[in-house]
Design a protein around this motif. Sequence first.
Motif, PDB file in Angstrom:
ATOM      1  N   THR A 112       0.822  -1.204   0.000  1.00 25.41           N
ATOM      2  CA  THR A 112       0.000   0.000   0.000  1.00 25.41           C
ATOM      3  C   THR A 112       0.860   1.260   0.000  1.00 25.41           C
ATOM      4  N   VAL A 113       1.858   1.291   0.885  1.00 20.75           N
ATOM      5  CA  VAL A 113       2.709   2.480   1.013  1.00 20.75           C
ATOM      6  C   VAL A 113       3.703   2.585  -0.140  1.00 20.75           C
ATOM      7  N   ASN A 114       4.339   1.482  -0.508  1.00 21.78           N
ATOM      8  CA  ASN A 114       5.454   1.516  -1.452  1.00 21.78           C
ATOM      9  C   ASN A 114       5.045   1.436  -2.903  1.00 21.78           C
ATOM     10  N   VAL A 115       3.851   0.895  -3.195  1.00 18.79           N
ATOM     11  CA  VAL A 115       3.439   0.711  -4.590  1.00 18.79           C
ATOM     12  C   VAL A 115       2.117   1.421  -4.899  1.00 18.79           C
ATOM     13  N   LYS A 116       1.110   1.141  -4.104  1.00 27.83           N
ATOM     14  CA  LYS A 116      -0.204   1.722  -4.373  1.00 27.83           C
ATOM     15  C   LYS A 116      -0.179   3.241  -4.296  1.00 27.83           C
ATOM     16  N   ALA A 117       0.455   3.784  -3.273  1.00 25.77           N
ATOM     17  CA  ALA A 117       0.492   5.242  -3.107  1.00 25.77           C
ATOM     18  C   ALA A 117       1.202   5.940  -4.265  1.00 25.77           C
ATOM     19  N   PRO A 118       2.428   5.535  -4.646  1.00 28.83           N
ATOM     20  CA  PRO A 118       3.057   6.206  -5.783  1.00 28.83           C
ATOM     21  C   PRO A 118       2.318   5.988  -7.095  1.00 28.83           C
ATOM     22  N   PHE A 119       1.650   4.848  -7.239  1.00 28.18           N
ATOM     23  CA  PHE A 119       0.873   4.602  -8.457  1.00 28.18           C
ATOM     24  C   PHE A 119      -0.240   5.633  -8.602  1.00 28.18           C
ATOM     25  N   PHE A 120      -1.062   5.765  -7.559  1.00 29.27           N
ATOM     26  CA  PHE A 120      -2.211   6.665  -7.679  1.00 29.27           C
ATOM     27  C   PHE A 120      -1.820   8.132  -7.534  1.00 29.27           C
ATOM     28  N   LEU A 121      -0.719   8.398  -6.838  1.00 28.63           N
ATOM     29  CA  LEU A 121      -0.227   9.764  -6.790  1.00 28.63           C
ATOM     30  C   LEU A 121       0.260  10.187  -8.173  1.00 28.63           C
ATOM     31  N   SER A 122       0.981   9.305  -8.845  1.00 31.41           N
ATOM     32  CA  SER A 122       1.417   9.598 -10.216  1.00 31.41           C
ATOM     33  C   SER A 122       0.226   9.759 -11.149  1.00 31.41           C
ATOM     34  N   GLN A 123      -0.769   8.903 -10.988  1.00 31.35           N
ATOM     35  CA  GLN A 123      -1.972   8.986 -11.825  1.00 31.35           C
ATOM     36  C   GLN A 123      -2.641  10.343 -11.693  1.00 31.35           C
ATOM     37  N   GLN A 124      -2.788  10.810 -10.474  1.00 27.02           N
ATOM     38  CA  GLN A 124      -3.501  12.064 -10.234  1.00 27.02           C
ATOM     39  C   GLN A 124      -2.650  13.291 -10.574  1.00 27.02           C
ATOM     40  N   LEU A 125      -1.377  13.265 -10.218  1.00 27.07           N
ATOM     41  CA  LEU A 125      -0.556  14.449 -10.444  1.00 27.07           C
ATOM     42  C   LEU A 125      -0.103  14.575 -11.893  1.00 27.07           C
ATOM     43  N   LEU A 126      -0.089  13.479 -12.632  1.00 29.22           N
ATOM     44  CA  LEU A 126       0.190  13.579 -14.069  1.00 29.22           C
ATOM     45  C   LEU A 126      -0.849  14.461 -14.747  1.00 29.22           C
ATOM     46  N   LEU A 127      -2.080  14.402 -14.278  1.00 30.99           N
ATOM     47  CA  LEU A 127      -3.151  15.232 -14.830  1.00 30.99           C
ATOM     48  C   LEU A 127      -2.913  16.711 -14.564  1.00 30.99           C
ATOM     49  N   ARG A 128      -2.116  17.002 -13.533  1.00 27.35           N
ATOM     50  CA  ARG A 128      -1.860  18.384 -13.134  1.00 27.35           C
ATOM     51  C   ARG A 128      -0.482  18.877 -13.587  1.00 27.35           C
ATOM     52  N   MET A 129       0.293  18.015 -14.231  1.00 28.38           N
ATOM     53  CA  MET A 129       1.689  18.334 -14.535  1.00 28.38           C
ATOM     54  C   MET A 129       1.827  18.960 -15.919  1.00 28.38           C
ATOM     55  N   ARG A 130       2.723  19.923 -16.007  1.00 28.52           N
ATOM     56  CA  ARG A 130       2.994  20.598 -17.272  1.00 28.52           C
ATOM     57  C   ARG A 130       3.790  19.688 -18.197  1.00 28.52           C
ATOM     58  N   SER A 131       3.667  19.929 -19.502  1.00 27.79           N
ATOM     59  CA  SER A 131       4.512  19.239 -20.471  1.00 27.79           C
ATOM     60  C   SER A 131       5.963  19.621 -20.207  1.00 27.79           C
ATOM     61  N   GLY A 132       6.843  18.641 -20.260  1.00 30.54           N
ATOM     62  CA  GLY A 132       8.228  18.880 -19.913  1.00 30.54           C
ATOM     63  C   GLY A 132       8.540  18.530 -18.482  1.00 30.54           C
ATOM     64  N   GLY A 133       7.526  18.107 -17.725  1.00 35.29           N
ATOM     65  CA  GLY A 133       7.717  17.728 -16.329  1.00 35.29           C
ATOM     66  C   GLY A 133       8.352  16.357 -16.196  1.00 35.29           C
TER      67      GLY A 133
END
Length: 270
Positions: A112-133
Motif C-alpha cells: 500500500t505504502v510503497n506501490v499503491k500510493a506512488p501509483f495513484f499519486l502519479s496517476q492524479q498528479l500527471l493530470l496536473r503536470m505541465r509538459s516537460g515535467g
Amino acid sequence: MLAVVTGASGGIGRAVCHRLSADGFTILAQYHTGTEQAEKLAQEIEASGGKCELVSADFSEDSGVRDLCQAVDDLFEHDPELELGALVNNAAKLLGPSFAEARPVDFDTYFTVNVKAPFFLSQQLLLRMRSGGSIVNISSAGAHFSSPGDIVYSMTKASVESMTRNLAEHAAASGVRVNAVMPGFTDNGHPAFALAAVQEYMSSFAVLGESPTRRQSQRRSLFSLPIERSARPARSLMSAVAAHSERAATAEDRLPICCHILTEHECLRF
C-alpha cells in the motif's frame, strides 16, 4: 515551478528537497510522522532563500494520496501561475519482514505504502503536470539481488520499476518523463544502521566491502551505491538509473546522463 517530494523529512527525500530548492523549485514536502524533522527542513530551505510547504499525509490510507493532491490544488489556487514540474516518489516503508515471518497485514501495508500510493499519486498528479515535467520513482538495488530476509520490501521495489517502465510510455504522450533511480544502501537515520550485524549484512553486497557510515553518506553522496567502501557517486554503476523515457532510448544515450545525475544529484534532468 513546483516539485512534490514524498518522504521528505529525512534521508534521500530531504537531500532531494534541498537540491531542487537550490535549482529554483518551490517544494511541497510530504511527511507522515516526522513533524519535527519536516519543520526543520522547511526552515532550512526558507533560510537559504527557497520556498517549502509541508503536508502531512499517511500513505497507508487511501486518504493520504487525496490529502497530498488537495495540497497541490490549494497551492495552485493560492498562486495561479504556479506549475507542477516534478514529482519524486520517495516515501517507502523500509526493512520488510522475511519470507518466513511475513504476515498478510505486513504484505498489504508494504504494498500500500510503497506501490499503491506512488501509483495513484502519479496517476492524479500527471493530470496536473505541465509538459516537460518529470516523475522520478526511487527504487532500490534490493530489487536486483536475492534477499529473502527483506523479501516484501524488495518485491515492492521491483513493482515500482515495472510501474515506471509502463508509465513512461503512457506519460510520453503528455510530454512527461518517468524514470527510476536505484540507490544502494543509504543511511537515512534508521536505527538499524547502527547495528553491527546489519552493517555486516549490507557490506556483503558491496563489491569492495563495508557500507558507508551515515556521515560519509551525507558528506559524499546522496545515493550510496553498493560498489565500494565510500560509494562515491563518481564511480557509481551506470545501471543505478533506469532510464525508461523515450529520450534515453539506447544504452549509449543513457550512460553520460546517468553519470551526471549521480554525481550532481539532479534526478529530474534525465
